[in-house]
Design a protein around this motif. Sequence first.
Motif, PDB file in Angstrom:
ATOM      1  N   LEU A  88       0.829  -1.201   0.000  1.00  9.03           N
ATOM      2  CA  LEU A  88       0.000   0.000   0.000  1.00  9.03           C
ATOM      3  C   LEU A  88       0.871   1.261   0.000  1.00  9.03           C
ATOM      4  O   LEU A  88       0.578   2.221  -0.710  1.00  9.03           O
ATOM      5  N   ILE A 132      -0.584  -5.065  -6.515  1.00  8.10           N
ATOM      6  CA  ILE A 132      -1.801  -5.397  -5.758  1.00  8.10           C
ATOM      7  C   ILE A 132      -1.835  -6.880  -5.409  1.00  8.10           C
ATOM      8  O   ILE A 132      -2.150  -7.252  -4.271  1.00  8.10           O
ATOM      9  N   GLN A 136      -2.077  -8.447  -1.776  1.00  7.02           N
ATOM     10  CA  GLN A 136      -3.142  -9.386  -1.390  1.00  7.02           C
ATOM     11  C   GLN A 136      -2.552 -10.651  -0.774  1.00  7.02           C
ATOM     12  O   GLN A 136      -3.046 -11.143   0.241  1.00  7.02           O
ATOM     13  N   ILE A 141      -3.566  -5.893   1.354  1.00 12.02           N
ATOM     14  CA  ILE A 141      -4.600  -5.354   0.470  1.00 12.02           C
ATOM     15  C   ILE A 141      -5.761  -6.333   0.447  1.00 12.02           C
ATOM     16  O   ILE A 141      -5.557  -7.548   0.445  1.00 12.02           O
ATOM     17  N   LEU A 150      -9.513  -4.052  -8.849  1.00 10.33           N
ATOM     18  CA  LEU A 150      -8.883  -2.989  -8.078  1.00 10.33           C
ATOM     19  C   LEU A 150      -8.019  -2.090  -8.968  1.00 10.33           C
ATOM     20  O   LEU A 150      -8.016  -0.872  -8.802  1.00 10.33           O
ATOM     21  N   LEU A 187      -8.502  -0.201  -0.691  1.00 11.77           N
ATOM     22  CA  LEU A 187      -7.552  -1.312  -0.702  1.00 11.77           C
ATOM     23  C   LEU A 187      -7.334  -1.974   0.647  1.00 11.77           C
ATOM     24  O   LEU A 187      -6.932  -3.136   0.707  1.00 11.77           O
TER      25      LEU A 187
END
Length: 189
Positions: A88, A132, A136, A141, A150, A187
Motif C-alpha cells: 500500500l 496489488i 493481497q 490489500i 482494483l 484497498l
Amino acid sequence: MSENKPVRRRRADADRSRTAILAAAVTVLDERIDAGLERVAEAAGVTRQTVYAHFPSRDVLLSAVVDELTREMLTAIDALDLDQGPALDKLLQLIDLSWQGFEQHPLLLHLPQTPGPDDRHDPVIERLGRLIRRGQRAGEITREFSADWLVMALIALGHTAGESVSTGRLPAKKATTALHASISRLLQP
C-alpha cells in the motif's frame, strides 16, 4: 566506406532534430496545450518543414510526446522498486509520482480522452496488478475484490481526480488528498 559517413551524419542530424522537436513540444505544450507546430518549430530551432518531416500532423506529434512522457514515467515507476516494501505504501508512492508527472507536465491533464483502451496504460496496469497481487498475498490489500477490478478502480479514481483538477473543480492538493484517502479505504483489508 566513406560513402556511409554522409548517410550516418544525416541520420544523426535527423535524430537530433527529432529529439529537439520532442523536447520543444513538451515545453511548448505544457505552457499552452493548443500551441501549433509553428511554435514548436520555433522553440526547437528548426523549420516547420522539418517538424512535418518527422511528425506529419499535430496529432502525430502529440502522440509522440505522450509516448515519450510515458517512457519517462515508466522509468520513474520502476525506480520505486515496487517489489519491495509494504504494497500500500508503494502504491501511494506510485500515485504521488504520477501526480508529480502531471504537475511537471500539465499538458497530460488536458489531453482529450480517447475512447476505448489505450495501450499506453498496459505497462502501468501490469505493474499495478503485480503490486496489488503481492499486497493481497501478504494480507496488506483486500482480497474481497480481484486484483484486476482494483486496478481498474484505481485508474478510474486517478482519471476522476485528474479531471477534477483540469476542469478547476478541485485544486491539485485537495484532489491528491481525496485520491489517497479513497485508495486507502478501497484497498485496506
